[in-house]
Write a protein that holds these residues in place. Structure first.
Motif, PDB file in Angstrom:
ATOM      1  N   CYS A 123      54.930  76.188  17.727  1.00  0.00           N
ATOM      2  CA  CYS A 123      54.600  75.838  16.341  1.00  0.00           C
ATOM      3  C   CYS A 123      53.635  74.654  16.307  1.00  0.00           C
ATOM      4  O   CYS A 123      52.624  74.681  15.594  1.00  0.00           O
ATOM      5  CB  CYS A 123      55.856  75.498  15.558  1.00  0.00           C
ATOM      6  SG  CYS A 123      56.911  76.906  15.292  1.00  0.00           S
ATOM      7  N   LEU A 126      50.223  75.729  17.369  1.00  0.00           N
ATOM      8  CA  LEU A 126      49.513  76.469  16.320  1.00  0.00           C
ATOM      9  C   LEU A 126      49.003  75.519  15.241  1.00  0.00           C
ATOM     10  O   LEU A 126      47.866  75.638  14.773  1.00  0.00           O
ATOM     11  CB  LEU A 126      50.444  77.512  15.696  1.00  0.00           C
ATOM     12  CG  LEU A 126      50.683  78.763  16.523  1.00  0.00           C
ATOM     13  CD1 LEU A 126      51.795  79.588  15.915  1.00  0.00           C
ATOM     14  CD2 LEU A 126      49.420  79.579  16.624  1.00  0.00           C
TER      15      LEU A 126
ATOM     16  N   THR B  68      60.679  82.096  13.471  1.00  0.00           N
ATOM     17  CA  THR B  68      60.037  80.821  13.139  1.00  0.00           C
ATOM     18  C   THR B  68      58.589  80.808  13.617  1.00  0.00           C
ATOM     19  O   THR B  68      57.678  80.455  12.872  1.00  0.00           O
ATOM     20  CB  THR B  68      60.795  79.662  13.812  1.00  0.00           C
ATOM     21  OG1 THR B  68      62.176  79.923  13.751  1.00  0.00           O
ATOM     22  CG2 THR B  68      60.462  78.355  13.171  1.00  0.00           C
ATOM     23  N   VAL B  69      58.427  81.195  14.889  1.00  0.00           N
ATOM     24  CA  VAL B  69      57.074  81.144  15.457  1.00  0.00           C
ATOM     25  C   VAL B  69      56.153  82.097  14.714  1.00  0.00           C
ATOM     26  O   VAL B  69      55.008  81.747  14.383  1.00  0.00           O
ATOM     27  CB  VAL B  69      57.115  81.474  16.961  1.00  0.00           C
ATOM     28  CG1 VAL B  69      55.712  81.632  17.498  1.00  0.00           C
ATOM     29  CG2 VAL B  69      57.838  80.382  17.713  1.00  0.00           C
ATOM     30  N   VAL B  72      55.112  80.569  11.360  1.00  0.00           N
ATOM     31  CA  VAL B  72      54.077  79.532  11.497  1.00  0.00           C
ATOM     32  C   VAL B  72      52.747  80.164  11.876  1.00  0.00           C
ATOM     33  O   VAL B  72      51.689  79.804  11.346  1.00  0.00           O
ATOM     34  CB  VAL B  72      54.505  78.485  12.546  1.00  0.00           C
ATOM     35  CG1 VAL B  72      53.387  77.487  12.792  1.00  0.00           C
ATOM     36  CG2 VAL B  72      55.745  77.763  12.097  1.00  0.00           C
ATOM     37  N   SER B  73      52.808  81.126  12.788  1.00  0.00           N
ATOM     38  CA  SER B  73      51.581  81.803  13.211  1.00  0.00           C
ATOM     39  C   SER B  73      50.900  82.473  12.033  1.00  0.00           C
ATOM     40  O   SER B  73      49.678  82.395  11.860  1.00  0.00           O
ATOM     41  CB  SER B  73      51.933  82.825  14.292  1.00  0.00           C
ATOM     42  OG  SER B  73      50.904  83.750  14.432  1.00  0.00           O
ATOM     43  N   THR B  76      49.251  79.845   9.765  1.00  0.00           N
ATOM     44  CA  THR B  76      48.085  79.121  10.272  1.00  0.00           C
ATOM     45  C   THR B  76      46.955  80.056  10.706  1.00  0.00           C
ATOM     46  O   THR B  76      45.892  79.585  11.084  1.00  0.00           O
ATOM     47  CB  THR B  76      48.483  78.244  11.473  1.00  0.00           C
ATOM     48  OG1 THR B  76      49.189  79.046  12.408  1.00  0.00           O
ATOM     49  CG2 THR B  76      49.345  77.076  11.050  1.00  0.00           C
TER      50      THR B  76
END
Lengths: 272, 300
Positions: A123, A126, B68-69, B72-73, B76
């Motif tokens: 996270c 990123l 979660t990842v 966020v990915s 963004t």
């Protein structure tokens, strides 16, 4: 702290004498207990801060996470970037690990910790890619390598998995700060010796306004190669650790002298 | 503990085990056989339960982390794309003045592979046009004979075959010596601007030590020599393949984001998109990269 409590106690005692009831006594005892607990909590937080920043500093004492520590600190900007990223990951992972500590079976805690840390690092990676592209590029491989930074999993295992969320978060903050401070200190030393500048390239991390932060400390005709290359980092690190040990010894020496003067027989009862 | 504690599935598993054991120990008496089976049942049942429970918990955590990842990915993704595009445009602007073209240069390119470009990887040629006519071409290329490994660079070549600018994208040369090929360390790289090749084997295209027209650095001759020959080869490639480059169909549409550092970045995004254990494997893969990564970071 004990000085603070003492006058309170006498006040309370006087008050209870006037009222002279059981309830007053009870409330007084409660207050006393609370004050003691508060003092203990305060002392514990203070201890955590001292442990993270000085006594048990991940960079200087535990010597964890040396790979990024030595590789990235060629400039203050890089050091600051990696320090902040590590700090963020450490706080987040400590909070999460502490919050889930009752649901994680002992046998599989390590894979779960690694999973959590890896998720947070990804996270952060990123986010840095999206919002500070320049520093993301100059940190390169060392940003994802935070996952393998033993300082983080070490804190998760040694502290966060056994303590409540608040304390774990504070511990993460202090340990992260300790690590970041060493990174920045190394960065300052190496950048001044190697390039004669400070905060070179700060705009990559902080935005365009930071261009003015760059300071030319001294003019170097040629760069001092040793300071920029990894061997220079090892040497500077060695000096930092030596300095820390020297300070510790100095403090210890003074402490012993003091004790000797005040209570000479302290050494006789050497049980602990 | 007796058989009562066993669940149905454990019994099945144990039956299979019994069969296997029966085959192995045909000579042993049957009563001792049944004793060992009983023992095993009592030992294994809590273990299997623990394993299945732990697997469940681990899977739950894996799913949560993956979610979660990916969140966020997803958040963004656009921003990262913009940043990469911006980075590419900045590089292109530094070698081709933005006023000289009016097309969307980052999305107008031809993908090329040639040993003359110093690598067998895919390189990109960005084409700058003004009202439809080709003004210049920016080609990514590699100088393979650097002091410590490949030097990746991008160069802009005008339509008449002269160099408009060169920028080094990635290198591992010695800091303080070979890194003067970077524009922020020295303006040496600008000495290419305006130069042309007179013939395919123009002997002026060499460093001063080899009686050429380009300076070398004090203490570092190999690096500039490598860059000069890399630029020369790329220029030769352009002169030979100009017609092909200018008539090829556009390989970069706006959906496909081809970047200067496409290899690196694409690998990253792939590892973000393929989920679950991808985070681990990506990190492991990166951790096993050669030690050049360290010297590379030291260069920054």
């Amino acid at each position: 702290m004990s000085n603070n409590i003492a006058p309170q106690d006498t006040d309370n005692l006087a008050a209870s004498n006037e009222a002279n009831t059981n309830t007053a006594l009870e409330s007084e005892q409660n207050a006393e207990r609370k004050a003691a607990a508060k003092a203990a909590l305060k002392a514990e937080y203070k201890e955590l801060a001292i442990q993270g920043l000085w006594k048990n500093n991940p960079g200087l004492v535990q010597l964890l996470g040396l790979c990024p520590l030595l590789a990235v600190t060629s400039t203050v900007t890089n050091a600051l970037g990696l320090g902040l990223a590590t700090l963020l990951v450490l706080i987040c992972s400590n909070i999460t690990v502490s919050a889930i500590r009752h649901w994680v079976p002992k046998d599989i805690r390590i894979p779960i910790f690694v999973l959590i840390i890896a998720a947070f690092v990804t996270c952060v990676q990123l986010l840095m890619n999206a919002f500070s592209y320049g520093i993301y590029q100059s940190l390169g491989i060392f940003l994802p390598l935070i996952v393998t930074n033993c300082a983080i999993i070490g804190r998760a295992e040694a502290y966060a998995s056994k303590n409540p969320v608040k304390k774990a978060a504070f511990d993460g903050l202090m340990m992260g700060l300790g690590f970041a401070l060493i990174l920045i200190l190394l960065g300052v030393i190496r950048e001044i010796l190697g390039q004669g500048t400070l905060f070179d390239g700060a705009e990559l991390l902080l935005g365009d306004w930071a261009t003015s932060l760059t300071i030319q400390v001294m003019q170097l005709d040629t760069q001092f190669l040793l300071a920029i290359l990894p061997p220079g980092a090892f040497i500077a690190m060695g000096f930092l650790i030596a300095l820390k040990n020297a300070i510790d010894n100095y403090i210890k020496g003074r402490h012993v002298e003091k004790n000797d003067k005040v209570i000479e027989r302290v050494r006789v009862n050497f049980d602990s | 503990m007796t058989n009562k504690h066993n669940t149905q599935s454990n019994d099945d598993a144990d039956d299979a085990k019994t069969n296997a054991e029966a085959i192995n120990n045909t000579e042993t008496p049957s009563n001792s056989d049944s004793v060992t089976v009983d023992k095993e049942k009592t030992i294994r049942s809590p273990l299997t339960i623990a394993i299945s429970q732990n697997t469940m918990i681990l899977a739950l955590f894996a799913i949560a982390c993956t979610l979660t990842v990916s969140l966020v990915s997803e958040l963004t993704k656009d921003r990262i794309k913009v940043q990469e595009q911006q980075q590419l445009l900045n590089t292109l602007h530094s070698i081709i003045e933005p006023s000289r073209y009016d097309n969307d240069i980052a999305n107008d390119c031809v993908l090329i592979t040639s040993p003359q470009l110093g690598t067998d990887k895919v390189n990109t040629a960005y084409i700058a046009r003004k009202s439809g006519n080709v003004v210049a071409v920016a080609i990514t290329s590699t100088a393979p004979q650097g002091y410590s490994g490949n030097i990746d660079f991008i160069m802009a070549i005008n339509n008449d075959g002269s160099v408009n600018g060169v920028r080094v994208l990635k290198h591992q040369e010695t800091p303080g010596l070979g890194d003067k090929i970077e524009v922020r360390k020295s303006d040496w790289i600008n000495s290419f601007t305006g130069k042309t090749l007179r013939s395919e084997d123009d002997n002026r295209w060499a460093v001063a030590k080899d009686s050429g027209i380009f300076d070398q650095f004090t203490g570092a001759t190999i690096t500039p020599r490598a860059v000069v020959s890399g630029v020369k080869n790329t220029l030769n490639y352009f002169n030979k393949n100009k017609a092909m480059l200018l008539t090829s169909a556009n390989d970069c549409t706006s959906d496909v984001n081809n970047d200067v550092n496409s290899d690196e970045i694409n690998r990253d995004t792939v590892s973000h998109n393929t989920k679950t254990d991808a985070n681990f494997s990506a990190v492991q893969q990166k951790a096993s990269l050669p030690t050049t990564a360290i010297s590379e970071a030291a260069n920054e």
